[in-house]
Design a protein around this motif. Structure first.
Motif, short mmCIF file in Angstrom:
data_model
loop_
_atom_site.label_atom_id
_atom_site.label_comp_id
_atom_site.label_asym_id
_atom_site.label_seq_id
_atom_site.Cartn_x
_atom_site.Cartn_y
_atom_site.Cartn_z
N LYS A 190 -100.78 43.48 37.06
CA LYS A 190 -99.80 43.02 36.25
C LYS A 190 -100.57 42.71 34.89
O LYS A 190 -101.22 42.22 34.80
N ASP A 191 -99.58 43.35 33.74
CA ASP A 191 -100.15 43.17 32.36
C ASP A 191 -99.93 41.75 31.97
O ASP A 191 -99.33 40.81 32.84
N THR A 192 -100.03 41.47 30.67
CA THR A 192 -100.04 40.00 30.22
C THR A 192 -98.63 39.56 30.19
O THR A 192 -98.33 38.21 30.23
N ARG A 193 -97.44 40.46 30.56
CA ARG A 193 -96.01 40.08 30.46
C ARG A 193 -95.53 40.07 32.13
O ARG A 193 -94.35 39.74 32.23
N GLY A 194 -96.59 40.23 32.77
CA GLY A 194 -96.13 40.09 34.25
C GLY A 194 -95.51 41.29 34.74
O GLY A 194 -94.99 41.36 35.94
N ARG A 195 -95.54 42.23 34.27
CA ARG A 195 -94.87 43.63 34.60
C ARG A 195 -95.76 44.38 35.35
O ARG A 195 -97.16 44.59 35.08
N GLN A 196 -95.59 45.00 36.38
CA GLN A 196 -96.23 45.69 37.33
C GLN A 196 -96.71 47.06 36.62
O GLN A 196 -95.96 47.94 36.22
N ILE A 197 -98.05 47.41 36.84
CA ILE A 197 -98.62 48.59 36.35
C ILE A 197 -99.32 49.21 37.26
O ILE A 197 -100.00 48.59 38.12
N ASP A 198 -98.83 50.47 37.71
CA ASP A 198 -99.42 51.16 38.90
C ASP A 198 -100.99 51.70 38.55
O ASP A 198 -101.45 52.51 39.33
N GLY A 199 -101.54 51.05 37.79
CA GLY A 199 -102.84 51.15 37.38
C GLY A 199 -103.22 52.14 36.38
O GLY A 199 -102.12 52.53 35.60
N SER A 200 -104.27 52.50 35.98
CA SER A 200 -104.65 53.54 34.74
C SER A 200 -105.90 54.35 35.01
O SER A 200 -106.79 53.93 36.05
N LEU A 201 -106.18 55.07 34.27
CA LEU A 201 -107.20 56.10 34.37
C LEU A 201 -107.56 56.25 32.92
O LEU A 201 -106.75 56.36 32.01
N THR A 202 -109.01 56.52 32.77
CA THR A 202 -109.39 56.99 31.36
C THR A 202 -110.07 58.23 31.26
O THR A 202 -110.88 58.60 32.02
N THR A 233 -96.27 48.89 24.33
CA THR A 233 -96.67 47.35 24.02
C THR A 233 -98.29 47.55 24.04
O THR A 233 -98.98 46.57 23.96
N LYS A 234 -98.99 48.64 24.28
CA LYS A 234 -100.39 48.68 24.74
C LYS A 234 -101.03 49.19 23.47
O LYS A 234 -100.27 49.45 22.47
N ALA A 235 -102.38 49.39 23.21
CA ALA A 235 -103.14 49.85 22.28
C ALA A 235 -102.66 51.32 21.86
O ALA A 235 -102.12 52.02 22.53
N ASP A 236 -102.93 51.77 20.52
CA ASP A 236 -102.40 52.94 20.04
C ASP A 236 -102.96 53.97 20.88
O ASP A 236 -102.33 55.32 20.84
N ASN A 237 -104.11 53.99 21.34
CA ASN A 237 -104.67 55.20 22.07
C ASN A 237 -104.38 55.19 23.68
O ASN A 237 -104.99 55.80 24.49
N THR A 238 -103.37 54.77 23.77
CA THR A 238 -102.63 54.35 25.28
C THR A 238 -101.72 55.50 25.44
O THR A 238 -100.65 55.52 24.53
#
Length: 306
Positions: A190-202, A233-238
């Protein structure tokens, strides 16, 4: 090694030993430095000539198992071939003659050692090529087995498509695929706003938020809007990757595609056409769709248009 050291090369090595060292102690030291055991050197009788002892020694070395004796002889040959000075031949009445003969013996040996090294290098390179080929073959077998297992897992899961349990399992399945392709990732959070994120990859310095959909119906524009709000709402390179096994309707494609879109879309065809058969890796598929998005502003590139 036995194939490389012909009888001719062995005789040249013995001759160079005789010509490069005049005194027994000097030759004894050279032999000891090249692995000849003290026990063998102790059998060298006072009245036994260098020539006779070397003939006896080399015969014993040739008879050793596992080519060890040939390796010792080859090491001697290499050392002799590099000799440019002969301290043991100095301060004799016929020093010029002795050094001249030593130089001739070493030159003849050096020529043959050079040929032997070329053969040895070719053999090592051939062995290394065979090793790499076998390693790649084993990797391919392992990859094929793993992809086959992943494919079987997805096939069984498809029968439950549309259920909450299947959706959660598909999310786990996707990260098994990500780990198989060794892509750095973060599991659902969950991000800082409490929203569910299904994960990430780089990948290639870009972080992709992940959204997985395992529904019976194609994803619509509402799901795209919700996911885009998380990305922005995330960084520019997201950026974001939305995976929908049921595909996308026209409204979703239109909403996701615009100038500088931060989103790419994958559907079942990308997995069944490229990734699961092993034709392309997940990494390459993501790069291909990302490149298309950068060039066209379209978030989706159908598998048939690759």
């Amino acid at each position: 090694m036995a194939k490389i050291l012909s009888p001719h090369v062995i005789e040249l090595t013995k001759d160079a030993c005789l010509k490069a060292f005049w005194r027994k102690p000097a030759l004894r030291l050279f032999l000891k430095q090249h692995g000849i055991a003290d026990a063998m050197l102790a059998t060298w009788a006072e009245d036994e000539s260098k020539r006779v002892f070397l003939a006896r020694l080399f015969e014993k070395l040739i008879g050793l198992k596992s080519n060890n004796g040939y390796r010792i002889i080859f090491d001697m040959a290499c050392s002799l071939a590099e000799m440019k000075h002969f301290p043991d031949l100095e301060n004799w009445e016929d020093t010029p003659k002795k050094i001249s003969e030593a130089n001739k013996a070493v030159s003849r040996l050096k020529l043959e050692v050079g040929k032997a090294k070329e053969v040895l290098t070719d053999e090592k390179e051939a062995l290394e090529r065979r090793r790499r080929s076998e390693e790649e073959r084993q990797k391919a077998i392992a990859a094929s087995t793993s992809l086959e297992n992943l494919g079987s897992g997805l096939k069984n899961l498809v029968m439950q498509i549309g259920t909450i349990e299947a959706g959660l399992t598909f999310e786990k399945w996707f990260y098994e695929m990500v780990n198989f392709h060794e892509i750095p990732c973060r599991l659902p959070y969950k991000d800082t706003r409490g929203r569910q994120i299904d994960g990430s990859l780089t990948l290639d310095g870009t972080t992709f938020l992940v959204e997985t959909k395992f529904t019976k119906d194609p994803v619509g524009s509402q799901d795209i809007d919700i996911f885009l709000s998380k990305i922005r709402t995330k960084a520019d390179n997201t950026m974001g990757i939305l995976i929908s096994m049921a595909g996308f309707n026209s409204g979703a494609l239109e909403t996701a595609s615009h100038d500088r879109t931060p989103l790419i879309l994958l559907d079942h065809a990308h997995f069944y056409t490229f990734i699961l058969p092993g034709t392309m890796s997940l990494t390459d598929v993501i790069r291909r769709v990302s490149r298309h998005a950068s060039q066209s502003g379209e978030a989706f590139l159908a598998a048939k248009d690759f």
